[in-house]
Write an enzyme that holds these catalytic residues in place. Structure first.
Site, PDB file in Angstrom:
ATOM      1  N   GLY A  85       0.834  -1.211   0.000  1.00 28.93           N
ATOM      2  CA  GLY A  85       0.000   0.000   0.000  1.00 28.93           C
ATOM      3  C   GLY A  85       0.865   1.257   0.000  1.00 28.93           C
ATOM      4  O   GLY A  85       0.480   2.292   0.556  1.00 28.93           O
TER       5      GLY A  85
ATOM      6  N   GLY B 155      -0.413   4.812  -0.997  1.00 28.43           N
ATOM      7  CA  GLY B 155      -1.479   5.447  -0.203  1.00 28.43           C
ATOM      8  C   GLY B 155      -1.004   6.685   0.544  1.00 28.43           C
ATOM      9  O   GLY B 155       0.179   7.057   0.488  1.00 28.43           O
ATOM     10  N   GLN B 156      -1.932   7.323   1.256  1.00 26.89           N
ATOM     11  CA  GLN B 156      -1.624   8.571   1.957  1.00 26.89           C
ATOM     12  C   GLN B 156      -0.455   8.396   2.922  1.00 26.89           C
ATOM     13  O   GLN B 156       0.504   9.164   2.904  1.00 26.89           O
ATOM     14  CB  GLN B 156      -2.858   9.057   2.734  1.00 26.89           C
ATOM     15  CG  GLN B 156      -2.629  10.398   3.404  1.00 26.89           C
ATOM     16  CD  GLN B 156      -3.639  10.721   4.492  1.00 26.89           C
ATOM     17  OE1 GLN B 156      -4.351   9.832   4.973  1.00 26.89           O
ATOM     18  NE2 GLN B 156      -3.717  11.973   4.875  1.00 26.89           N
ATOM     19  N   LEU B 157      -0.543   7.376   3.763  1.00 26.99           N
ATOM     20  CA  LEU B 157       0.517   7.145   4.749  1.00 26.99           C
ATOM     21  C   LEU B 157       1.717   6.453   4.103  1.00 26.99           C
ATOM     22  O   LEU B 157       2.878   6.788   4.383  1.00 26.99           O
ATOM     23  CB  LEU B 157      -0.050   6.285   5.885  1.00 26.99           C
ATOM     24  CG  LEU B 157       0.837   6.069   7.082  1.00 26.99           C
ATOM     25  CD1 LEU B 157       1.130   7.391   7.777  1.00 26.99           C
ATOM     26  CD2 LEU B 157       0.162   5.110   8.059  1.00 26.99           C
TER      27      LEU B 157
ATOM     28  N   ASP C 123       2.613  -1.842  -4.420  1.00 31.17           N
ATOM     29  CA  ASP C 123       1.177  -1.528  -4.450  1.00 31.17           C
ATOM     30  C   ASP C 123       0.574  -2.282  -5.631  1.00 31.17           C
ATOM     31  O   ASP C 123       1.308  -2.961  -6.354  1.00 31.17           O
ATOM     32  CB  ASP C 123       0.949  -0.003  -4.573  1.00 31.17           C
ATOM     33  CG  ASP C 123      -0.325   0.422  -3.845  1.00 31.17           C
ATOM     34  OD1 ASP C 123      -1.381  -0.184  -4.106  1.00 31.17           O
ATOM     35  OD2 ASP C 123      -0.269   1.332  -3.003  1.00 31.17           O
TER      36      ASP C 123
ATOM     37  N   ASP D 296      -0.274  -7.657  -5.459  1.00 32.83           N
ATOM     38  CA  ASP D 296      -1.640  -7.741  -4.967  1.00 32.83           C
ATOM     39  C   ASP D 296      -1.576  -8.671  -3.761  1.00 32.83           C
ATOM     40  O   ASP D 296      -1.421  -9.890  -3.922  1.00 32.83           O
ATOM     41  CB  ASP D 296      -2.542  -8.314  -6.072  1.00 32.83           C
ATOM     42  CG  ASP D 296      -3.958  -8.557  -5.565  1.00 32.83           C
ATOM     43  OD1 ASP D 296      -4.196  -8.352  -4.357  1.00 32.83           O
ATOM     44  OD2 ASP D 296      -4.807  -8.960  -6.380  1.00 32.83           O
TER      45      ASP D 296
ATOM     46  N   TYR E 205     -15.104  -1.655   7.681  1.00 29.43           N
ATOM     47  CA  TYR E 205     -13.694  -1.303   7.910  1.00 29.43           C
ATOM     48  C   TYR E 205     -13.336  -1.515   9.385  1.00 29.43           C
ATOM     49  O   TYR E 205     -12.332  -2.160   9.709  1.00 29.43           O
ATOM     50  CB  TYR E 205     -13.500   0.153   7.494  1.00 29.43           C
ATOM     51  CG  TYR E 205     -12.164   0.772   7.807  1.00 29.43           C
ATOM     52  CD1 TYR E 205     -11.006   0.328   7.188  1.00 29.43           C
ATOM     53  CD2 TYR E 205     -12.068   1.850   8.690  1.00 29.43           C
ATOM     54  CE1 TYR E 205      -9.786   0.930   7.454  1.00 29.43           C
ATOM     55  CE2 TYR E 205     -10.858   2.458   8.948  1.00 29.43           C
ATOM     56  CZ  TYR E 205      -9.710   1.996   8.343  1.00 29.43           C
ATOM     57  OH  TYR E 205      -8.508   2.600   8.601  1.00 29.43           O
TER      58      TYR E 205
HETATM   59  C1  AKB Z   1     -10.903   6.688   7.723  1.00 30.02           C
HETATM   60  O1  AKB Z   1     -11.453   7.801   7.816  1.00 30.02           O
HETATM   61  O2  AKB Z   1     -11.489   5.673   7.309  1.00 30.02           O
HETATM   62  C2  AKB Z   1      -9.472   6.534   8.167  1.00 30.02           C
HETATM   63  C3  AKB Z   1      -9.370   6.101   9.584  1.00 30.02           C
HETATM   64  C4  AKB Z   1      -9.773   6.997  10.669  1.00 30.02           C
HETATM   65  O3  AKB Z   1      -8.957   5.011   9.837  1.00 30.02           O
HETATM   66  N1  AKB Z   1      -8.777   7.770   7.983  1.00 30.02           N
END
Ligand code: AKB
Length: 313
Positions: free
Chosen positions: A6, A9-11, A32, A47, A137
């Site tokens: 990843g 990604g942002q981080l 990635d 992947d 999530y």
């Molecule tokens: C999200 O908003 O889904 C993430 C998180 C807080 O894990 N940035």
């Protein structure tokens, strides 16, 4: 070799650079599902849902540490729950199992404030609060934290984890999260647009500046093993604020900046999350301390984004 999944990604973008600075360019392998072509060093398309592909790379590069950042975030997750579950849980299990089989020394797993739900205290949520998330999530992160602990206890795999708040940074864009507004707002302010916020004005959420988030990750992973006493995941806090508070902070420098509020499905997600988290355990166990508050974050975000947009003209 250190493998980052990843990495686009942002981080991932910023952490990969920080790891290279610390350990050397040739010691960090970014990966990635696509190659955006903006990586200067080693890069492989992986992947991580594909066990064999992942194992092949781990063997080929003799990987000794994995930072497994690949995941579908909260808002995008709600739009395709089954796919998100499959990606988030399958990739982690592959990383853990490949690590066990190939004697990878350390694994980093990013968890999130999304592990908390309505029954956890809203303010200063303790590390060991009840975990009853309502997003796919969040459910996948609770599951992941428990798998991390399972591999540590059963196989002695040194897995370490942080529960990130929303990450605010200028170097990269977030994608698919509920806290993404806190990055987007600065971009709109700098290019002179009004900002339409998908959360209500008074929605307070835990956030962290990218430099603090990267430093926390590197400090956790560098701490002596005996100091890591929580093997599910550590709360870390930076700062908590509402959209209204960020807008007011921006207006101190850009008085014409306007914000309008159009809450959408992401409001429900945010309403179930903490307003602030208690990171006493991280402070006590491995000396965690954030450096940035809303005012310093705003100064840096506006300054750096102004430079970026000027360069782009
Ligand atoms: C999200 O908003 O889904 C993430 C998180 C807080 O894990 N940035």
């Amino acid at each position: 070799m250190i493998l980052v999944t990843g990495a686009n990604g942002q981080l991932g973008t910023v952490l990969t650079i920080a790891l290279k600075e610390r350990y050397g360019n040739d010691k960090v392998l970014a990966s990635d599902v696509i190659n955006k072509g903006n990586n200067t060093g080693l890069f492989e398309i992986i992947d991580a849902t594909d066990f064999n592909a992942l194992q092949h790379i781990v063997k080929k590069y003799k990987v000794s540490q994995i930072y497994h950042l690949a995941a579908i975030l909260s808002a995008k997750g709600e739009q395709n729950p089954i796919l998100s579950w499959e990606i988030n849980t399958k990739t982690l299990l592959n990383v853990l199992e490949v690590s066990r089989l190939n004697k990878v020394e350390k694994v980093f797993y990013p968890s999130s404030i999304a592990v908390f739900g309505q029954n956890a205290p809203k303010e200063n949520t303790p590390n060991n609060s009840i975990l009853d998330p309502e997003t796919v999530y969040g459910i996948s992160k609770v599951d992941g934290e428990n798998w991390a602990q399972y591999y540590y206890k059963k196989y002695n795999l040194d897995v370490r984890s942080l529960r990130y708040p929303g990450v605010v940074g200028y170097q990269s864009l977030p994608g698919g999260g509920t806290t993404d507004y806190a990055v987007d707002i600065y971009h709109k302010a700098v290019i002179g647009n009004a900002f339409s916020c998908f959360l209500k004005a008074d929605t307070k959420l835990p956030m962290i500046f990218i430099d603090d988030a990267v430093r926390a990750t590197i400090e956790l992973m560098g701490a002596p093993e005996h100091q890591i006493k929580i093997r599910t995941s550590y709360n870390i806090s930076g700062v908590s604020f509402t959209p209204k508070e960020v807008a007011e902070e921006i207006q101190k420098q850009l008085p014409d900046f306007r914000i309008i509020y159009k809450p959408d499905f992401r409001q429900d997600i945010a309403d179930n999350w903490p307003e602030s988290v208690d990171d006493t355990k991280a402070q006590e166990h491995w000396n965690w301390k954030p450096k940035y508050n809303l005012s310093t974050i705003t100064d840096i975000m506006l300054e750096k984004l102004k430079e970026q947009y000027k360069r782009a003209i």
